[in-house]
Each structure stands twice: as C-alpha cells, then as structure tokens.
Design a protein around this motif. Sequence first.
Motif, PDB file in Angstrom:
ATOM      1  N   SER A  14     -24.499   9.622   4.952  1.00 38.67           N
ATOM      2  CA  SER A  14     -23.501   9.199   3.743  1.00 38.67           C
ATOM      3  C   SER A  14     -22.375   9.399   3.545  1.00 38.67           C
ATOM      4  O   SER A  14     -21.789  10.625   3.978  1.00 38.67           O
ATOM      5  CB  SER A  14     -24.222   9.438   2.124  1.00 38.67           C
ATOM      6  N   ALA A  15     -21.254   8.897   3.035  1.00 36.00           N
ATOM      7  CA  ALA A  15     -19.980   9.258   2.917  1.00 36.00           C
ATOM      8  C   ALA A  15     -19.270   9.520   1.701  1.00 36.00           C
ATOM      9  O   ALA A  15     -19.213   8.056   0.974  1.00 36.00           O
ATOM     10  CB  ALA A  15     -18.882   9.032   3.636  1.00 36.00           C
ATOM     11  N   THR A  16     -19.205  10.679   0.803  1.00 37.61           N
ATOM     12  CA  THR A  16     -18.864  10.831  -0.387  1.00 37.61           C
ATOM     13  C   THR A  16     -17.261  10.703  -0.505  1.00 37.61           C
ATOM     14  O   THR A  16     -16.705  11.776   0.184  1.00 37.61           O
ATOM     15  CB  THR A  16     -19.850  11.953  -1.029  1.00 37.61           C
ATOM     16  N   LEU A  17     -16.611   9.953  -1.562  1.00 36.80           N
ATOM     17  CA  LEU A  17     -15.254   9.596  -1.102  1.00 36.80           C
ATOM     18  C   LEU A  17     -14.981  10.004  -2.908  1.00 36.80           C
ATOM     19  O   LEU A  17     -15.784   9.665  -4.473  1.00 36.80           O
ATOM     20  CB  LEU A  17     -14.730   7.748  -1.123  1.00 36.80           C
ATOM     21  N   ALA A  18     -13.625  11.210  -3.338  1.00 38.10           N
ATOM     22  CA  ALA A  18     -12.852  10.700  -4.623  1.00 38.10           C
ATOM     23  C   ALA A  18     -12.193   9.745  -4.614  1.00 38.10           C
ATOM     24  O   ALA A  18     -11.574   9.132  -3.521  1.00 38.10           O
ATOM     25  CB  ALA A  18     -12.744  12.549  -4.083  1.00 38.10           C
ATOM     26  N   THR A  19     -10.894   9.713  -5.666  1.00 35.03           N
ATOM     27  CA  THR A  19     -10.450   8.966  -5.919  1.00 35.03           C
ATOM     28  C   THR A  19      -9.347   9.395  -4.696  1.00 35.03           C
ATOM     29  O   THR A  19      -8.964  10.392  -4.659  1.00 35.03           O
ATOM     30  CB  THR A  19      -9.865   9.034  -7.280  1.00 35.03           C
ATOM     31  N   ASN A  20      -8.454   8.324  -4.152  1.00 38.41           N
ATOM     32  CA  ASN A  20      -7.830   8.579  -2.536  1.00 38.41           C
ATOM     33  C   ASN A  20      -8.060   9.421  -1.782  1.00 38.41           C
ATOM     34  O   ASN A  20      -7.598   8.538  -0.272  1.00 38.41           O
ATOM     35  CB  ASN A  20      -6.234   9.199  -2.766  1.00 38.41           C
ATOM     36  N   ASP A  21      -9.544   9.128  -1.451  1.00 35.25           N
ATOM     37  CA  ASP A  21     -10.060   9.876  -0.459  1.00 35.25           C
ATOM     38  C   ASP A  21      -9.716   8.001   0.776  1.00 35.25           C
ATOM     39  O   ASP A  21      -9.975   6.486  -0.805  1.00 35.25           O
ATOM     40  CB  ASP A  21     -11.493   9.928  -0.235  1.00 35.25           C
ATOM     41  N   GLN A  22      -9.956   8.026   2.038  1.00 32.11           N
ATOM     42  CA  GLN A  22      -9.830   6.565   2.223  1.00 32.11           C
ATOM     43  C   GLN A  22     -11.177   6.920   2.815  1.00 32.11           C
ATOM     44  O   GLN A  22     -12.070   7.969   3.873  1.00 32.11           O
ATOM     45  CB  GLN A  22      -9.085   6.515   3.409  1.00 32.11           C
ATOM     46  N   LEU A  23     -11.527   5.546   3.949  1.00 37.39           N
ATOM     47  CA  LEU A  23     -13.276   5.173   4.571  1.00 37.39           C
ATOM     48  C   LEU A  23     -12.868   4.363   5.700  1.00 37.39           C
ATOM     49  O   LEU A  23     -11.916   3.093   4.940  1.00 37.39           O
ATOM     50  CB  LEU A  23     -14.280   5.175   4.094  1.00 37.39           C
ATOM     51  N   LYS A  24     -11.995   4.486   6.952  1.00 44.48           N
ATOM     52  CA  LYS A  24     -12.378   3.816   7.375  1.00 44.48           C
ATOM     53  C   LYS A  24     -13.587   3.507   8.719  1.00 44.48           C
ATOM     54  O   LYS A  24     -14.114   3.972   9.265  1.00 44.48           O
ATOM     55  CB  LYS A  24     -10.967   4.515   8.736  1.00 44.48           C
ATOM     56  N   VAL A  25     -13.550   2.105   9.088  1.00 46.74           N
ATOM     57  CA  VAL A  25     -15.038   2.161  10.121  1.00 46.74           C
ATOM     58  C   VAL A  25     -14.043   0.719  11.001  1.00 46.74           C
ATOM     59  O   VAL A  25     -13.116  -0.439  10.927  1.00 46.74           O
ATOM     60  CB  VAL A  25     -15.789   0.589   8.736  1.00 46.74           C
ATOM     61  N   ILE A  26     -14.331   0.921  11.674  1.00 45.07           N
ATOM     62  CA  ILE A  26     -13.921   0.053  13.558  1.00 45.07           C
ATOM     63  C   ILE A  26     -15.289  -0.368  13.708  1.00 45.07           C
ATOM     64  O   ILE A  26     -16.566   0.209  14.533  1.00 45.07           O
ATOM     65  CB  ILE A  26     -13.598   1.737  14.202  1.00 45.07           C
ATOM     66  N   TRP A  27     -15.213  -2.037  14.072  1.00 48.14           N
ATOM     67  CA  TRP A  27     -16.482  -2.129  14.718  1.00 48.14           C
ATOM     68  C   TRP A  27     -15.562  -2.743  16.010  1.00 48.14           C
ATOM     69  O   TRP A  27     -14.992  -3.555  16.202  1.00 48.14           O
ATOM     70  CB  TRP A  27     -16.972  -3.265  14.342  1.00 48.14           C
ATOM     71  N   SER A  28     -16.411  -2.196  17.486  1.00 53.28           N
ATOM     72  CA  SER A  28     -16.297  -2.271  18.147  1.00 53.28           C
ATOM     73  C   SER A  28     -16.927  -3.498  19.199  1.00 53.28           C
ATOM     74  O   SER A  28     -18.270  -2.526  18.960  1.00 53.28           O
ATOM     75  CB  SER A  28     -16.097  -1.112  19.448  1.00 53.28           C
ATOM     76  N   VAL A  29     -16.753  -4.508  19.586  1.00 50.35           N
ATOM     77  CA  VAL A  29     -18.025  -5.409  19.923  1.00 50.35           C
ATOM     78  C   VAL A  29     -17.471  -5.857  21.589  1.00 50.35           C
ATOM     79  O   VAL A  29     -15.969  -6.132  21.899  1.00 50.35           O
ATOM     80  CB  VAL A  29     -17.791  -6.996  19.517  1.00 50.35           C
ATOM     81  N   SER A  30     -18.658  -5.739  22.507  1.00 51.66           N
ATOM     82  CA  SER A  30     -18.664  -6.149  24.379  1.00 51.66           C
ATOM     83  C   SER A  30     -19.704  -6.817  24.061  1.00 51.66           C
ATOM     84  O   SER A  30     -20.322  -7.707  23.821  1.00 51.66           O
ATOM     85  CB  SER A  30     -18.245  -5.095  24.862  1.00 51.66           C
ATOM     86  N   ILE A  31     -18.913  -8.635  24.788  1.00 50.70           N
ATOM     87  CA  ILE A  31     -20.311  -9.474  25.790  1.00 50.70           C
ATOM     88  C   ILE A  31     -19.355  -8.388  27.497  1.00 50.70           C
ATOM     89  O   ILE A  31     -18.794  -9.232  27.635  1.00 50.70           O
ATOM     90  CB  ILE A  31     -19.188 -10.514  25.743  1.00 50.70           C
ATOM     91  N   SER A  32     -20.177  -8.376  27.627  1.00 51.70           N
ATOM     92  CA  SER A  32     -20.387  -8.436  29.406  1.00 51.70           C
ATOM     93  C   SER A  32     -21.732  -9.339  30.703  1.00 51.70           C
ATOM     94  O   SER A  32     -22.795 -10.075  28.952  1.00 51.70           O
ATOM     95  CB  SER A  32     -20.977  -6.971  29.578  1.00 51.70           C
TER      96      SER A  32
END
Length: 199
Positions: A181-199
């Motif tokens: 769980s990430a608890t955010l206050a006003t003006n906090d940011q949450l960054k999500v990076i989805w890395s997909v690979s096909i091999s």
Amino acid sequence: MKLNFQSGITILAVIALIGIIAVGASYMPTMNSNKDDNGNGEGGFDQGIHYKGHVDVYKIPAGTGIPELIASKDNLLVTSGKTYIRTQIGSGDAVASSSAKYISLSNNTTAPDAAWVDIPAEITTNGLGRAAATYAANGTGAYNMTYTWTATGAQSAQLTGLSSGGTPADTTLFAALAFSSATLATNDQLKVIWSVSIS
C-alpha cells in the motif's frame, strides 16, 4: 579374438548413431503429437513465444522529486488479456484496434485473479483515475508503458491494472498487479512503469 573386435566395432557404431540422433533432435522444434502438421489441435511445434510483464511502482513525496520504490514485481496476465492478444494478432477485429495503454489504480486488497475483466473498486477521484500511459520501445520485442499521477487529495493505492479501454469498468483488463500500500497526501505522486517483453 575376431568376434570381440567385431563386437567392439558394432558397439562404437551404435554409440555414434545415438549421438547423431541426439544432436539432430536438439535442433528440432518441440513437437506435441496431438497436433497435425499445420499446428492444429492441442500440440504442434512450440515456437517458444513467451509474454512477460513486470511492474515498477514508485511514490514521489511532494517537494522532493525523489522516487521511493514501492514494488518491482511480475504481473498477472488475465484471461481477457490473452483473448485480447489473440484478437490483436489473429482476427483483425476493430475491437483490438486500441492498444493496451490505460493504467488504473485501486485500494482494494483482493489478490489479482485470472478471471478479472476489471480491477475491483477502481479509483476515480483524488487525481488518481485511469490514465493513458506513455509508450516507449525498449529493445527487440519489449516496451514500457509509464504514467505518473499527482494526488489532489489523500488517497491510498495497492492495486494496478493495464487495460485496452480508457473507461472504468469497461471489461478490457489486460493484466493486473497487487503491491504494498502507498499512502499519498495532496501533491504526492505515484509513478507506475509497466514493462512488457515478448521472447
């Protein structure tokens, strides 16, 4: 003595033949005999195509600009995501024309399930609603989808989904991931990076 010599030659020939067969087999695709020569059925040639999705989640406290790693985990490709891939590659239907680029968040504690078509209790307020991610190629057969939210109010999140539709509850979920769980206050940011690979 002659018999022993001939027997030795025979044994060496058999060993050599086994070696040739083994080497030849190593260069052949894996075969499942339940399929025909065209790959129809439940077997056939295994092309070794594999999907992998990995997600990195960061919290960036307001005013710091310093990312704090919340999670770095592999995601769950849900059944509707597999269907999306099939349609995108095979049928050419208009349904598959939209890329899986929308990232959503939830504070629900339920573990991701392959039967999901949406993430439960998707967040739509406090600046953390579903958003179109930025695409970036990341080498052969690989790419990233990235989005950063800025909270407009207090909000926690611990679940994320990647979908091909931009509207909440539109049953287009591709993959999902639960994280600490990430608890955010006003003006906090949450960054999500989805890395997909096909091999």
